[in-house]
Design an enzyme around this catalytic site. Structure first.
Site, mmCIF file in Angstrom:
data_model
loop_
_atom_site.group_PDB
_atom_site.id
_atom_site.type_symbol
_atom_site.label_atom_id
_atom_site.label_comp_id
_atom_site.label_asym_id
_atom_site.label_seq_id
_atom_site.Cartn_x
_atom_site.Cartn_y
_atom_site.Cartn_z
ATOM 1 C CG ASP A 197 -2.179 -0.668 1.041
ATOM 2 O OD1 ASP A 197 -2.514 -0.920 -0.124
ATOM 3 O OD2 ASP A 197 -2.871 -0.946 2.032
ATOM 4 C CE LYS A 219 3.195 4.155 -8.828
ATOM 5 N NZ LYS A 219 4.592 3.804 -8.888
#
Ligand code: SAM
Length: 414
Positions: A197, A219
């Site tokens: 994360d 992403k």
């Protein structure tokens, strides 16, 4: 002669420890971890040993050593500070052919205690071949280096017996790589695939082997709601392909971390999963800025609130009236953008305008900074200072204790 290294399996086997001081306090817990049936003989014992006796975990004979105490023992530890008593204990053990360790005289010991440690399912023991001459700190330092290497993955035990499978949901702590747990770091070092994360301690990723696949979950380009489904699917897909997947998250996985959703997704797909708790930013970040969440005489409660939606938003489930009326410490996560609305709500429901507030951004990271204010002024201070997430906000009188600590700290040099 070099000592012959052996791992003693002591479960249910009698170990007699004579002496109840500092050495016994170190040996007895390790013996209990190995399942030994410990008999402690000593007129007086350290408080930690007394607690073990009171809890029924060891048998304590509160008297001096007597001939016959070693009967039936598989191992004897002579740990008194009296040379003659230790010699008598050792002689009794020798006569009955029981292994014995003397704390006061390595040369006169039948066995030596190694500097030992654990990393995952590996137990490490280091012995100097000449403990009489050797510095025990040297063995301990080698042990520490091996254990640290195994924990960080720099020494890899991964290709040994039994490769791990499934998914480990790992709490990485608020950001400082030193705040992940030992177990979290071990499992990370064993992973084939790591899903991270944005707020996870990413500097730990540099330590991974080159063949580990690192997927940046921040992403995944599907928007907030869909991204979680893609993360769940990726966890399941990689695990079902026989890889060991580490899901590295910021803080604790079960505190506003969606960790339980990931656990459920794995289990629904029949994938074994484990969770490693982490230091949540709700607690670790205030501590890193010297803010205690409770303090005797100041407050005996704290509330942790996610402000990902503002007060008044129909998706909010927070009872702001109750929080405004309480005198407990409030810890607010995801609050920076909505701090004005929160302050208004707390003032509306009874908090005083001069209630101290601390806003701690980038907690535990080298860029950490703290802005101190009051409920009345916090919104403008946050705007003036250009505070950006991640930040943890603490509201309550405990913030004044942090001010007292930092003032005193200025006069104390390390
Ligand atoms: C989605 S929540 C995740 C919380 C996480 N599971 C935990 O237990 O810490 C993210 C929020 O945690 C807080 N946070 C996380 N890391 C932080 C840090 N290093 N410094 C300050 N606050 C942090 C911020 O309020 C951030 O918006």
């Amino acid at each position: 002669m070099d000592p012959y290294l052996l791992g003693l399996r002591l479960e249910g086997r009698r170990v007699v420890v004579v002496g109840g001081g500092a050495v016994a306090s170190r040996r007895v817990p390790a013996l209990l971890d190995a399942g030994a049936d410990v008999l402690l003989v000593s007129p007086k014992v350290a408080a930690s040993l007394e607690d073990l006796a009171a809890a029924g975990r060891i048998r304590w004979e509160a008297r001096g050593y007597r001939a016959g105490d070693c009967a039936g023992a598989w191992l004897v530890c002579a740990c008194t500070d009296d040379h003659e008593v230790n010699a008598a204990v050792a002689a009794a053990a020798e006569a009955q052919r029981t292994w014995y360790v003397r704390a006061d005289d390595a040369e006169a010991s039948a066995a030596w205690t190694p500097a030992s440690g654990r990393a995952g399912d590996v137990r490490v023991g280091v012995l100097s071949t000449d403990p009489k001459q050797g510095d025990p700190r040297h063995s301990a330092a080698i042990r520490d280096a091996v254990v640290a290497g195994l924990q960080s993955g720099q020494l890899s035990a991964r290709h040994g017996r039994g490769h791990r499978g499934g998914v480990a949901i790992i709490g990485g702590g608020p950001g400082d790589p030193g705040l992940i747990t030992v177990r979290g770091r071990q499992l990370l070092a064993e992973a084939d695939v790591v899903l991270t994360d944005r707020l996870a301690p990413r500097s730990l990723l540099d330590e991974l082997r080159d063949d580990v696949e690192i997927i940046d979950a921040g992403k995944i380009p599907y928007g907030r709601a869909m991204a979680q489904e893609h993360i769940n699917a990726a966890l399941v897909r990689h695990a079902q392909a026989g890889r060991f997947v580490a899901r590295l998250k910021g803080g604790d996985p079960f505190v506003f971390g969606r960790g339980a959703e990931e656990v459920l997704a794995c289990l629904r797909a029949g994938v074994p999963v484990t969770v490693v708790p982490g230091v949540t930013s709700a607690v670790g970040v205030p501590a890193s800025a010297w803010v205690p969440l409770t303090h005797r005489g100041v407050t005996q409660e704290f509330h942790v609130v996610s402000v990902h939606v503002a007060p008044g938003d129909k998706r909010s489930t927070v009872n702001w009236e109750l929080l405004g009326g309480s005198s407990g410490t409030l810890v607010l996560l995801m609050a920076v953008e909505r701090i004005g609305a929160v302050a208004d709500e707390l003032l509306r429901y009874g908090r005083s305008p001069d209630t101290p507030v601390s806003v701690i951004a980038d907690g535990t990271l080298p860029t950490q900074r703290t802005i101190n204010s009051t409920l009345e002024h916090v919104e403008s201070r946050v705007a003036e200072e250009g505070v950006r997430p991640p930040a943890t906000v603490v509201v309550g009188d405990v913030v004044s204790i942090a001010a007292e600590i930092t003032e005193l700290m200025r006069h104390v040099t390390a």
